[in-house]
Write an enzyme that holds these catalytic residues in place. Structure first.
Site, PDB file in Angstrom:
ATOM      1  N   TYR A 153      -2.858  -5.658  -3.731  1.00  0.00           N
ATOM      2  CA  TYR A 153      -2.592  -4.538  -5.328  1.00  0.00           C
ATOM      3  C   TYR A 153      -2.026  -3.335  -4.659  1.00  0.00           C
ATOM      4  O   TYR A 153      -1.188  -2.620  -5.295  1.00  0.00           O
ATOM      5  CB  TYR A 153      -3.698  -5.037  -5.048  1.00  0.00           C
ATOM      6  CG  TYR A 153      -4.112  -3.989  -6.785  1.00  0.00           C
ATOM      7  CD1 TYR A 153      -3.591  -4.096  -7.869  1.00  0.00           C
ATOM      8  CD2 TYR A 153      -4.553  -2.582  -6.720  1.00  0.00           C
ATOM      9  CE1 TYR A 153      -3.435  -2.875  -8.938  1.00  0.00           C
ATOM     10  CE2 TYR A 153      -4.795  -1.984  -7.863  1.00  0.00           C
ATOM     11  CZ  TYR A 153      -4.252  -1.883  -9.184  1.00  0.00           C
ATOM     12  OH  TYR A 153      -4.273  -0.749 -10.479  1.00  0.00           O
ATOM     13  N   LYS A 157       1.317  -1.169  -5.627  1.00  0.00           N
ATOM     14  CA  LYS A 157       1.271   0.270  -6.737  1.00  0.00           C
ATOM     15  C   LYS A 157       2.210   1.301  -5.646  1.00  0.00           C
ATOM     16  O   LYS A 157       2.757   2.236  -6.512  1.00  0.00           O
ATOM     17  CB  LYS A 157       0.198  -0.074  -7.018  1.00  0.00           C
ATOM     18  CG  LYS A 157      -0.882  -0.249  -7.927  1.00  0.00           C
ATOM     19  CD  LYS A 157       0.111  -0.632  -9.568  1.00  0.00           C
ATOM     20  CE  LYS A 157      -0.404  -1.487 -10.420  1.00  0.00           C
ATOM     21  NZ  LYS A 157       0.068  -1.494 -12.037  1.00  0.00           N
TER      22      LYS A 157
END
Length: 249
Positions: A153, A157
């Site tokens: 994740y 990002k």
């Protein structure tokens, strides 16, 4: 801000995206809410229309370029040229990196990073023609500080932050600004689900680590988007606007 500027919000039917959709719609902007959640799209758009807002919905999986382009064609036909894009759609879940399946890694990148590429690129012709555009990506504090059990994740990002900075340089001369908001803990259905499944402690416990001792709200993020997409922010581009209660400084 010109109230007739067409706004596209991905992941616009819940959480941060819904907060953004609601604020722009209530400010008089035509808003296209794109999401995979058809029930939430129908429910939330109906509530906004009841308040007099001009809203278009479209079921879109941002990993599918054809779906994004079809939605944008509908936006142009029904609302007009796209002036503002909030690239918000994303997924998040915990996973041990040592046993992380390749497919899980790829899915995270496909949604959170490639989905932002698909969201932004086909909107650019409208902005270039108008010599005016605003793009805000929703990244994450996890990309700034790292995140336990969320390496995939955080990496996705982090890619969004790098993409944002690069596009800010590339598009500035065309009248288009590109900024990112990396939230920390925001009280959304996704966060509540992480608490329910044991991936996060309760939001009250997490809030103890935040100088402004509460989780963020979708409205907190939406207000920052409102500023970044206004004429008042015409000299702001390539920036990380840290709406995080001081959790990352």
């Amino acid at each position: 801000m010109n109230s007739q500027r067409v706004v596209v919000v991905t992941g616009g039917a819940s959480g941060i995206g819904l907060g953004v959709s609601q604020l722009f719609a209530r400010n008089g902007h035509p808003v296209a809410m794109l999401d995979v959640q058809e029930g939430a799209l129908a429910r939330e758009s109906a509530a906004l229309r009841d308040q007099g807002a001009k809203v278009l919905t479209h079921r879109v999986d941002v990993t599918d370029r054809a779906q994004v382009e079809a939605a944008y064609a509908a936006v142009r036909d029904n609302l007009g040229p796209i002036a503002i894009v909030i690239a918000n759609a994303g997924i998040s879940h915990a996973a041990d990196f040592q046993t992380l399946p390749v497919e899980t890694w790829q899915r995270m990148i496909d949604v959170n990073l490639t989905g932002v590429f698909h969201t932004i690129q086909p909107a650019l012709p409208d902005m270039v023609a108008a010599k005016w555009g605003r793009i805000v990506t929703i990244s994450s504090q996890a990309a700034q500080s790292g995140a336990q059990d969320r390496a995939h994740y955080a990496a996705s990002k982090g890619g969004v932050i790098g993409l944002t900075r690069s596009l800010a340089r590339e598009l500035a001369a065309l009248g288009i600004t590109v900024n990112t908001i990396p939230p920390s803990v925001v009280d959304t259905p996704l966060a509540q689900e992480s608490v329910r499944t044991g991936q996060f402690p309760s939001l009250d416990i997490i809030s103890q680590a935040i100088p402004i001792a509460r989780p963020g709200t979708p409205e907190d993020i939406a207000f920052a988007c409102e500023y970044l997409c206004s004429d008042k922010a015409s000299y702001v581009t390539g920036q990380e606007i840290n709406v995080n209660g001081g959790m990352y400084i």
